[in-house]
Scaffold this active site. Sequence first.
Site, PDB file in Angstrom:
ATOM      1  N   HIS A 155     -12.513   3.077 -11.628  1.00  0.00           N
ATOM      2  CA  HIS A 155     -11.724   4.113 -12.330  1.00  0.00           C
ATOM      3  C   HIS A 155     -11.153   5.138 -11.349  1.00  0.00           C
ATOM      4  O   HIS A 155     -10.915   6.278 -11.719  1.00  0.00           O
ATOM      5  CB  HIS A 155     -12.553   4.845 -13.397  1.00  0.00           C
ATOM      6  CG  HIS A 155     -13.382   3.941 -14.253  1.00  0.00           C
ATOM      7  ND1 HIS A 155     -12.930   3.397 -15.431  1.00  0.00           N
ATOM      8  CD2 HIS A 155     -14.644   3.449 -14.069  1.00  0.00           C
ATOM      9  CE1 HIS A 155     -13.868   2.627 -15.962  1.00  0.00           C
ATOM     10  NE2 HIS A 155     -14.920   2.629 -15.148  1.00  0.00           N
ATOM     11  N   SER A 276      10.109  12.907   6.844  1.00  0.00           N
ATOM     12  CA  SER A 276      10.874  13.560   5.779  1.00  0.00           C
ATOM     13  C   SER A 276      12.026  14.333   6.401  1.00  0.00           C
ATOM     14  O   SER A 276      11.908  14.881   7.494  1.00  0.00           O
ATOM     15  CB  SER A 276       9.958  14.506   5.008  1.00  0.00           C
ATOM     16  OG  SER A 276      10.727  15.485   4.355  1.00  0.00           O
ATOM     17  N   LYS A 282       5.424  15.698   7.380  1.00  0.00           N
ATOM     18  CA  LYS A 282       5.134  14.467   6.648  1.00  0.00           C
ATOM     19  C   LYS A 282       5.286  13.176   7.436  1.00  0.00           C
ATOM     20  O   LYS A 282       6.058  13.079   8.359  1.00  0.00           O
ATOM     21  CB  LYS A 282       6.010  14.418   5.380  1.00  0.00           C
ATOM     22  CG  LYS A 282       5.691  15.623   4.518  1.00  0.00           C
ATOM     23  CD  LYS A 282       6.115  15.567   3.110  1.00  0.00           C
ATOM     24  CE  LYS A 282       6.055  14.253   2.457  1.00  0.00           C
ATOM     25  NZ  LYS A 282       6.241  14.360   1.026  1.00  0.00           N
ATOM     26  N   GLU A 289       5.581   1.886  -0.314  1.00  0.00           N
ATOM     27  CA  GLU A 289       6.223   2.261  -1.580  1.00  0.00           C
ATOM     28  C   GLU A 289       7.321   1.274  -1.969  1.00  0.00           C
ATOM     29  O   GLU A 289       7.459   0.909  -3.141  1.00  0.00           O
ATOM     30  CB  GLU A 289       6.828   3.657  -1.468  1.00  0.00           C
ATOM     31  CG  GLU A 289       5.782   4.741  -1.376  1.00  0.00           C
ATOM     32  CD  GLU A 289       6.423   6.076  -1.043  1.00  0.00           C
ATOM     33  OE1 GLU A 289       6.513   6.920  -1.952  1.00  0.00           O
ATOM     34  OE2 GLU A 289       6.855   6.279   0.103  1.00  0.00           O
TER      35      GLU A 289
END
Length: 458
Positions: A155, A276, A282, A289
């Site tokens: 979970h 970024s 970043k 992705e």
Amino acid sequence: MSHIRGRFQKAMDRLVARYTSSLPSDWRLYRYDIAGSIAHARMLAKQGIISEKDAEVIVQGLESIQEEIEQGRFDFRTELEDIHMAIEARLMEKVGEVGGKLHTARSRNDQVALDLRLFAKEAINQTLLKLRELQRALVSLAEANKDVVIPGYTHLQPAQPVLLAHHLLAYFQMLQRDIERFKDCLKRTDVLPLGSGALAGVGYGVDREFLARELGFGRASQNSLDAVSDRDFVLEYEAAASLCMMHLSRLAEEIILWSSAEFDFVELDEAYATASSIMPQKRNPDVAELARGRTGRVYGRLMALLATMKALPLAYNRDLQEDKEGFFDTVDTLLATLEVFAGMVATLKVKRENARRAAERGYLLATDLADYLVRKGEAFRTAHDIVARLVSYAAGKGKPLHELSITEYREFSPLFSEDVRSITLESSLAARDVVGGTAPKQVARALVRAKRISHARP
Ligand code: ARG
């Protein structure tokens, strides 16, 4: 000759030509088309259907067309319907009327089925090799971080400690099943359709066994109507690719989570991360992705072809032309994803201290504590209850379990004594000493097996 217009008086409308042409996507089949035609011409000569001399002229013509295409000198005229027509038209230009003998005892219906099966076989073999490469990357990352402990989750809640290697080998297993699926799909793809003609077979004494051998097929198809209209092999590839992308997407998700500041278990190599444009701090996991995103595209291609094929009457229907774009895109997407993942995984930097610290938080040893009470005679349900209360007590104090005193432990059960201190991440791992468990001994064995498999031919 650019079109077969047969009994028609009028030329094809320009828009219709553009609407119906598959050349923008099926030009990619040229190599298979030419190989198929060369084998066909040789077979026709061997059977005395055309002369050896004509076959030789045709074969040489086809070989020089292949050169033209590979050197970028071939003019893919979009007014031609497809790659089969484009190559045949060029052959006629080059060798004259003799070229017209190539299409004896053949139809574009069995020709396209042949080309696509040759393409599919090669695609499967490449897929298998790339799957192996990714397996090897997983094994080497696991080996390099053999003793790294991470929290295992259910979970997405910290559950029990596991070895990172164990977690990585879970993906190894998924890929192993993918390999088996693609190999299985190869068996049914490895069937020669040529000789089926337009739909009913051909009215010449062709030698299909010879064709199968020449073109490297295991066997020839047994029903002409089926052979020209069946695209199961494409669907099977797309289905296996969907499952495989689903696995890769799960791995992608883990890499995205693990490389976030919140988890911080791994760092992506700079070569596999993006920066970024506005936030200099970043290091974005765009590869992972995009793989996650492209999984949807691969599922979509499978659904599209299933829908296209549904309710198609026998035998060939032009709808079938729609199989190619989705198939090519699926193969391209899967191969590229496997390839880039192998590099991304192989270069992942594991932050072992962070992973260990996370495993020490979150009361991951609660199950082991309950097992401890069970070994001292408590029923498991009762033990579970006791530990639940103990954990909420510790959480209330903001303390990890190992900072509680034995007196505090004993307030929850008199069965607790000093030896409770021997419950550690290491003892927890070592206790899972079953085949398939996370005990270091088991994982070491699993790693040896996985390594051997990953170096074997798929
Ligand atoms: N371009 C066609 C396809 O991809 C080739 C077969 C055409 N056959 C025909 N009867 N029009 O399916």
